[in-house]
Design an enzyme around this catalytic site. Structure first.
Site, PDB file in Angstrom:
ATOM      1  N   LYS A  11       0.870  -1.183   0.000  1.00 11.54           N
ATOM      2  CA  LYS A  11       0.000   0.000   0.000  1.00 11.54           C
ATOM      3  C   LYS A  11       0.900   1.224   0.000  1.00 11.54           C
ATOM      4  CE  LYS A  11      -4.335  -1.630   1.868  1.00 11.54           C
ATOM      5  NZ  LYS A  11      -4.006  -3.075   1.766  1.00 11.54           N
ATOM      6  N   ASP A  39      -1.467  -2.189  -4.244  1.00 13.36           N
ATOM      7  CA  ASP A  39      -2.891  -2.119  -3.886  1.00 13.36           C
ATOM      8  C   ASP A  39      -3.434  -0.737  -4.241  1.00 13.36           C
ATOM      9  OD1 ASP A  39      -2.945  -4.659  -2.795  1.00 13.36           O
ATOM     10  OD2 ASP A  39      -2.870  -3.997  -0.711  1.00 13.36           O
ATOM     11  N   GLN A  57     -10.341  -0.400  -9.583  1.00 10.34           N
ATOM     12  CA  GLN A  57     -11.573  -0.634  -8.835  1.00 10.34           C
ATOM     13  C   GLN A  57     -12.797  -0.396  -9.728  1.00 10.34           C
ATOM     14  OE1 GLN A  57     -10.139   2.437  -6.380  1.00 10.34           O
ATOM     15  NE2 GLN A  57      -9.837   1.167  -4.563  1.00 10.34           N
ATOM     16  N   ARG A 109      -4.877  -6.202 -11.095  1.00  4.61           N
ATOM     17  CA  ARG A 109      -5.879  -6.862 -10.251  1.00  4.61           C
ATOM     18  C   ARG A 109      -7.145  -6.024 -10.381  1.00  4.61           C
ATOM     19  NH1 ARG A 109      -4.764  -6.127  -4.305  1.00  4.61           N
ATOM     20  NH2 ARG A 109      -3.324  -7.874  -4.496  1.00  4.61           N
ATOM     21  N   LYS A 153     -13.849  -4.846  -6.908  1.00  3.01           N
ATOM     22  CA  LYS A 153     -14.963  -3.890  -6.868  1.00  3.01           C
ATOM     23  C   LYS A 153     -14.519  -2.569  -6.253  1.00  3.01           C
ATOM     24  CE  LYS A 153     -18.884  -7.067  -6.457  1.00  3.01           C
ATOM     25  NZ  LYS A 153     -19.951  -7.575  -5.578  1.00  3.01           N
ATOM     26  N   GLY A 154     -13.702  -2.622  -5.199  1.00  3.12           N
ATOM     27  CA  GLY A 154     -13.310  -1.411  -4.469  1.00  3.12           C
ATOM     28  C   GLY A 154     -13.957  -1.415  -3.104  1.00  3.12           C
ATOM     29  N   THR A 204     -12.422 -11.364  -6.724  1.00  2.00           N
ATOM     30  CA  THR A 204     -13.814 -11.287  -6.263  1.00  2.00           C
ATOM     31  C   THR A 204     -14.244 -12.599  -5.628  1.00  2.00           C
ATOM     32  OG1 THR A 204     -16.094 -10.818  -6.932  1.00  2.00           O
ATOM     33  CG2 THR A 204     -14.737 -12.014  -8.526  1.00  2.00           C
ATOM     34  N   HIS A 205     -15.235 -12.491  -4.713  1.00  2.00           N
ATOM     35  CA  HIS A 205     -15.863 -13.696  -4.154  1.00  2.00           C
ATOM     36  C   HIS A 205     -17.284 -13.815  -4.672  1.00  2.00           C
ATOM     37  CE1 HIS A 205     -13.182 -11.633  -1.270  1.00  2.00           C
ATOM     38  NE2 HIS A 205     -12.606 -12.803  -1.258  1.00  2.00           N
ATOM     39  N   ARG A 217     -10.668  -0.599  10.226  1.00  2.00           N
ATOM     40  CA  ARG A 217     -10.908   0.216   9.035  1.00  2.00           C
ATOM     41  C   ARG A 217     -11.699  -0.563   7.993  1.00  2.00           C
ATOM     42  NH1 ARG A 217      -6.266   2.089   9.316  1.00  2.00           N
ATOM     43  NH2 ARG A 217      -5.366   0.540   7.940  1.00  2.00           N
ATOM     44  N   ARG A 218     -11.329  -1.800   7.822  1.00  2.00           N
ATOM     45  CA  ARG A 218     -12.047  -2.624   6.838  1.00  2.00           C
ATOM     46  C   ARG A 218     -13.517  -2.721   7.190  1.00  2.00           C
ATOM     47  NH1 ARG A 218      -8.985  -5.874   2.995  1.00  2.00           N
ATOM     48  NH2 ARG A 218     -10.901  -6.572   1.997  1.00  2.00           N
TER      49      ARG A 218
HETATM   50  C1  FAD Z   1      -7.372 -10.431  -3.476  1.00  2.00           C
HETATM   51  C2  FAD Z   1      -8.133  -9.179  -3.232  1.00  2.00           C
HETATM   52  C3  FAD Z   1      -7.461  -7.982  -3.180  1.00  2.00           C
HETATM   53  C4  FAD Z   1      -8.153  -6.783  -2.972  1.00  2.00           C
HETATM   54  N1  FAD Z   1      -7.483  -5.595  -3.063  1.00  2.00           N
HETATM   55  C5  FAD Z   1      -8.171  -4.446  -2.996  1.00  2.00           C
HETATM   56  C6  FAD Z   1      -7.544  -3.197  -3.242  1.00  2.00           C
HETATM   57  O1  FAD Z   1      -6.348  -3.100  -3.522  1.00  2.00           O
HETATM   58  N2  FAD Z   1      -8.311  -2.067  -3.139  1.00  2.00           N
HETATM   59  C7  FAD Z   1      -9.649  -2.120  -2.851  1.00  2.00           C
HETATM   60  O2  FAD Z   1     -10.291  -1.066  -2.797  1.00  2.00           O
HETATM   61  N3  FAD Z   1     -10.260  -3.290  -2.605  1.00  2.00           N
HETATM   62  C8  FAD Z   1      -9.561  -4.442  -2.674  1.00  2.00           C
HETATM   63  N4  FAD Z   1     -10.207  -5.636  -2.477  1.00  2.00           N
HETATM   64  C9  FAD Z   1     -11.580  -5.652  -1.906  1.00  2.00           C
HETATM   65  C10 FAD Z   1     -12.631  -5.594  -2.988  1.00  2.00           C
HETATM   66  O3  FAD Z   1     -12.639  -4.325  -3.564  1.00  2.00           O
HETATM   67  C11 FAD Z   1     -14.023  -5.897  -2.411  1.00  2.00           C
HETATM   68  O4  FAD Z   1     -14.348  -4.947  -1.460  1.00  2.00           O
HETATM   69  C12 FAD Z   1     -14.159  -7.265  -1.780  1.00  2.00           C
HETATM   70  O5  FAD Z   1     -13.479  -8.228  -2.551  1.00  2.00           O
HETATM   71  C13 FAD Z   1     -15.630  -7.666  -1.717  1.00  2.00           C
HETATM   72  O6  FAD Z   1     -16.181  -7.679  -3.019  1.00  2.00           O
HETATM   73  P1  FAD Z   1     -16.631  -9.008  -3.810  1.00  2.00           P
HETATM   74  O7  FAD Z   1     -16.281  -8.819  -5.247  1.00  2.00           O
HETATM   75  O8  FAD Z   1     -16.041 -10.191  -3.165  1.00  2.00           O
HETATM   76  O9  FAD Z   1     -18.197  -8.972  -3.750  1.00  2.00           O
HETATM   77  P2  FAD Z   1     -19.212  -8.903  -2.505  1.00  2.00           P
HETATM   78  O10 FAD Z   1     -20.546  -8.729  -3.121  1.00  2.00           O
HETATM   79  O11 FAD Z   1     -18.784  -7.900  -1.500  1.00  2.00           O
HETATM   80  O12 FAD Z   1     -19.071 -10.329  -1.858  1.00  2.00           O
HETATM   81  C14 FAD Z   1     -19.521 -11.500  -2.530  1.00  2.00           C
HETATM   82  C15 FAD Z   1     -19.725 -12.583  -1.497  1.00  2.00           C
HETATM   83  O13 FAD Z   1     -18.460 -12.929  -0.911  1.00  2.00           O
HETATM   84  C16 FAD Z   1     -18.579 -13.164   0.481  1.00  2.00           C
HETATM   85  N5  FAD Z   1     -17.727 -12.212   1.195  1.00  2.00           N
HETATM   86  C17 FAD Z   1     -17.142 -11.094   0.686  1.00  2.00           C
HETATM   87  N6  FAD Z   1     -16.387 -10.488   1.610  1.00  2.00           N
HETATM   88  C18 FAD Z   1     -16.487 -11.234   2.742  1.00  2.00           C
HETATM   89  C19 FAD Z   1     -15.907 -11.141   4.038  1.00  2.00           C
HETATM   90  N7  FAD Z   1     -15.068 -10.175   4.396  1.00  2.00           N
HETATM   91  N8  FAD Z   1     -16.230 -12.102   4.929  1.00  2.00           N
HETATM   92  C20 FAD Z   1     -17.055 -13.110   4.623  1.00  2.00           C
HETATM   93  N9  FAD Z   1     -17.609 -13.258   3.393  1.00  2.00           N
HETATM   94  C21 FAD Z   1     -17.336 -12.338   2.469  1.00  2.00           C
HETATM   95  C22 FAD Z   1     -20.060 -13.035   0.808  1.00  2.00           C
HETATM   96  O14 FAD Z   1     -20.631 -14.296   0.697  1.00  2.00           O
HETATM   97  C23 FAD Z   1     -20.572 -12.147  -0.310  1.00  2.00           C
HETATM   98  O15 FAD Z   1     -21.914 -12.330  -0.554  1.00  2.00           O
HETATM   99  C24 FAD Z   1      -9.553  -6.830  -2.735  1.00  2.00           C
HETATM  100  C25 FAD Z   1     -10.217  -8.032  -2.778  1.00  2.00           C
HETATM  101  C26 FAD Z   1      -9.549  -9.202  -3.045  1.00  2.00           C
HETATM  102  C27 FAD Z   1     -10.311 -10.477  -3.143  1.00  2.00           C
END
Ligand code: FAD
Length: 306
Positions: free
Chosen positions: A91, A125, A155, A176, A179-180, A218-219, A280-281
């Protein structure tokens, strides 16, 4: 967002540290590099790659920023010594972005050059929107200086992202896409769930079109399916893209991707600043508070399904 989730976000700063530690435990590898290595070792044994992040965005002096540079030095040594399949994520605020631009660039360059010595890779990041332009500029400056073992994050919630992709196209950037996580105003960021999804898919399509190597971070099951569709349509081999997930999140979905032959990289944060990071998260993305609340409730009532 449910009332209970909002309430949790509001009271988090007064929740005892021990409890915050407990609810954020699964998202953080530990406080020391040895703990991060143990986690990465386990992930590697499961066929997953990793990216190690030294927690420390809250630095306020040049000395602390240099401490982070040294910590990455130790991480690279450990990765080499223990033959781990891991790169690193940094970061820029931890390297001094908010102190002085030149200081941050010099620190970043040190980390990237050190990575290059052992054939490793540095992912920058992306933080909140006050950092976006500087981050992209530093990425371009590194590439102009001939350093190719570096990638950046874009993002999907930012309205500028498609434009950024087009401006970065000449570099065929390693990106990478996520979503952000930060709370950004409507003027610069899409607010609706669907809008962000759509921009994610559009941005991924555009990145693949310009020949980028993409870490699809993404998840979200829909976005994972769309990612699979887009890489399939382009006929990419497994070495030409990867999926990325956060430590402790949706392990089953990650396992499925690996079983189906895709590459998955897990984000492994560690460090003594676990508390600030966790807090913060949780505060930055209230949605996460919802997951954690339900997780905590199920743990309390012994139904967490582990
Ligand atoms: C490898 C990686 C690196 C990242 N780096 C950055 C970055 O540099 N800058 C930035 O702004 N963001 C970063 N992010 C965070 C990203 O922007 C999202 O906020 C985060 O991934 C949640 O979005 P999603 O696409 O998983 O969808 P979401 O809709 O938020 O989540 C989809 C599903 O995943 C599960 N889930 C998601 N998060 C969690 C959690 N914490 N605990 C339990 N279950 C959960 C839930 O089942 C949810 O319904 C990163 C994410 C990943 C995976």
């Amino acid at each position: 967002m449910a009332f209970a989730d909002r309430a949790i976000v509001r009271v988090l700063p007064v929740v005892p540290k021990g409890i915050v530690r407990k609810i954020s435990d699964r998202y953080i590898a530990g406080t020391e590099v040895a703990a991060a290595c143990r986690v990465v070792q386990e992930l590697n044994e499961q066929g997953k790659m990793a990216t190690i992040d030294v927690l420390g965005e809250e630095i306020s002096s040049r000395r602390e920023a240099l401490g982070i540079v040294r910590a990455y030095h130790d991480v690279f040594e450990a990765i080499e010594r223990e033959r781990l399949d891991s790169n690193v994520s940094v970061k820029l605020t931890a390297l001094g972005l908010k102190l002085a631009h030149e200081l941050c660039y010099a620190n970043l360059e040190k980390v990237v050059r050190h990575a290059a010595e052992s054939g490793n890779f540095v992912r920058i990041d992306m933080e909140d929107s006050s950092c976006t332009t500087d981050t992209l500029r530093m990425y371009r400056d590194l590439r102009e200086a001939g350093l190719d073992n570096v990638g950046v994050v874009l993002q999907a919630y930012l309205r500028r992202t498609l434009r950024d992709i087009r401006e970065l196209a000449p570099y065929r950037p390693n990106v990478r896409l996520c979503k952000g996580i930060y709370v950004e105003p409507p003027l610069i960021a899409y607010q609706g769930f669907e809008e962000v999804q759509q921009n994610f898919v559009r941005s991924l399509g555009e990145l693949l079109r310009i020949g980028s190597y993409v870490g699809i971070a993404t998840h979200d099951q829909f976005l994972i399916s769309e990612g699979l569709r887009l890489v399939g349509e382009r006929g990419l081999t497994r070495e030409q893209y990867e999926f990325q997930m956060l430590l402790g999140v949706t392990r089953h979905a990650g396992n499925r991707l690996v079983r189906d032959g895709h590459r998955l990289r897990v984000y492994v944060p560690f460090g003594r600043q676990w508390y600030d990071y966790s807090l913060r998260r949780l505060q930055e993305n209230p949605k996460i508070a919802g997951y954690i609340a339900s997780d905590t409730v199920s743990r309390l009532f012994g139904a967490d399904g582990r």
